[in-house]
Design a protein around this motif. Structure first.
Motif, short mmCIF file in Angstrom:
data_model
loop_
_atom_site.label_atom_id
_atom_site.label_comp_id
_atom_site.label_asym_id
_atom_site.label_seq_id
_atom_site.Cartn_x
_atom_site.Cartn_y
_atom_site.Cartn_z
N SER A 84 2.34 -7.76 60.09
CA SER A 84 2.50 -9.01 59.34
C SER A 84 1.62 -10.09 59.96
O SER A 84 1.19 -10.00 61.11
N LEU A 85 1.39 -11.13 59.17
CA LEU A 85 0.54 -12.23 59.61
C LEU A 85 1.03 -13.50 58.92
O LEU A 85 1.21 -13.52 57.70
N ASP A 86 1.24 -14.54 59.70
CA ASP A 86 1.64 -15.84 59.15
C ASP A 86 0.39 -16.60 58.76
O ASP A 86 -0.28 -17.20 59.60
N MET A 87 0.04 -16.57 57.48
CA MET A 87 -1.19 -17.22 57.02
C MET A 87 -1.14 -18.73 57.19
O MET A 87 -2.18 -19.38 57.26
N GLY A 88 0.06 -19.27 57.30
CA GLY A 88 0.16 -20.71 57.54
C GLY A 88 -0.37 -21.13 58.89
O GLY A 88 -0.66 -22.31 59.10
N GLN A 89 -0.51 -20.16 59.81
CA GLN A 89 -1.00 -20.47 61.15
C GLN A 89 -2.44 -20.01 61.37
O GLN A 89 -2.99 -20.19 62.46
N VAL A 90 -3.05 -19.42 60.35
CA VAL A 90 -4.40 -18.87 60.49
C VAL A 90 -5.44 -19.95 60.27
O VAL A 90 -5.36 -20.72 59.31
N THR A 91 -6.41 -20.00 61.18
CA THR A 91 -7.57 -20.89 61.02
C THR A 91 -8.81 -20.00 60.91
O THR A 91 -9.18 -19.33 61.87
N ARG A 92 -9.43 -20.01 59.74
CA ARG A 92 -10.52 -19.07 59.50
C ARG A 92 -11.35 -19.51 58.30
O ARG A 92 -10.83 -20.15 57.38
#
Length: 300
Positions: A85-93
């Motif tokens: 899983s990945l929390d997209m709210g915390q992704v910087t990209r």
């Protein structure tokens, strides 16, 4: 170079304090585990486990290593374990998408709204697609492309269909073709603007007209469908454009082409090295859902 597999062996030995129990836990024979302990002693320069009565006890060096080795093994296992899983709210990209201006105009606003809501740290960089070469995907300078499915595309590139489309005719409101049935002959008699990103002077419409013994007059060649629509809106030129790019029909009259032309599939393309990347998967799902919603909302 040290055998890093020995870290797992050392971690289990220090945890169990027994060659026999460590061997059972790792599925090895006692003799194989004894050989592994010998290699560890040689590598570290320390006995690590020494006999005290009928049991083994750790040396001071082994006690120092126990926590450190355990942490290293856990970190290594985390690196090699599939991310679930990945929390997209915390992704910087930043993702680079290579597509046409018309695609961005049609689907970009809804896609960006989805990003603002679910992944505010994600930025999209759109670059114009001028050809079907997938070199930028293979090089890694582009993360995702959109375009018409090409049967001759490199098998190295992965594709997934987004929607089906067809070419339709577009003229300004009040144009002669906006009154009465549009036959192939009436269509061919007008003055046309032709879209060719590679500057070609004819295409499938001309081939279809030729099969009927007809020919059209192309008075303007442009590189994009948006430009063709703008010219059709403001002049007497006739444009043939994908139906999905005509959401804004103000001052326009749109009609089915009086020719037997095949529909086509617009797809997204990406390189296999990004296939398992969770953030990239999320972006692909967003684009797929946005396109599906936009196409559905455009249905009569």
């Amino acid at each position: 170079m040290p055998d890093l597999n020995l870290l797992v062996t050392l971690d289990v030995l220090l945890a169990e304090g027994s060659v026999a129990r460590a061997a059972q836990r790792l599925g090895l024979s006692p003799s194989a585990m004894s050989r592994a302990l010998a290699r560890l002693r040689q590598t570290t320069g320390d006995p690590l486990l020494v006999r005290a009565g009928r049991s083994l006890v750790p040396t001071p060096r082994a006690l120092e290593l126990r926590e450190q080795v355990g942490r290293l093994v856990q970190d290594a296992q985390a690196v090699l374990r599939p991310v679930q899983s990945l929390d997209m709210g915390q992704v910087t990209r930043t993702f680079t998408l290579r597509t046409s201006e018309e695609f961005v105009e049609s689907f970009g606003p809804a896609l960006l709204a989805r990003l603002d809501q679910q992944a505010p740290g994600v930025r999209l960089r759109f670059v114009n697609k001028t050809d079907k070469d997938n070199l930028l995907l293979r090089e890694g300078s582009v993360d995702l492309e959109t375009g018409v499915v090409d049967p001759t595309a490199s098998p190295e590139v992965l594709t997934q269909a987004l929607f089906r489309d067809r070419l339709i005719g577009v003229v300004r409101s009040g144009h002669a073709l906006s009154q009465g049935d549009v036959s192939a002959a009436r269509f061919a008699q007008g003055r046309h603007v032709y879209v060719s990103r590679r500057g070609q002077a004819r295409g499938q419409i001309d081939d279809a007209l030729e099969a009927l013994g007809l020919a059209r007059q192309i008075t303007s060649i442009v590189a994009g469908f948006s430009t063709a629509i703008a010219l059709a809106r403001s002049t007497d030129l006739i444009a043939a454009v994908p139906e999905r790019y005509t959401a804004d029909r103000r001052d326009l009259f749109c009609f089915p082409l009086p020719l037997a032309l095949p529909t086509f599939t617009v797809a997204m393309l990406w390189h296999p090295r990004l296939d398992a990347d969770l953030a990239h998967r999320w972006l692909r799902s967003c684009l797929r859902e946005v396109c599906a919603q936009q196409v559905q909302s455009a249905l009569p």
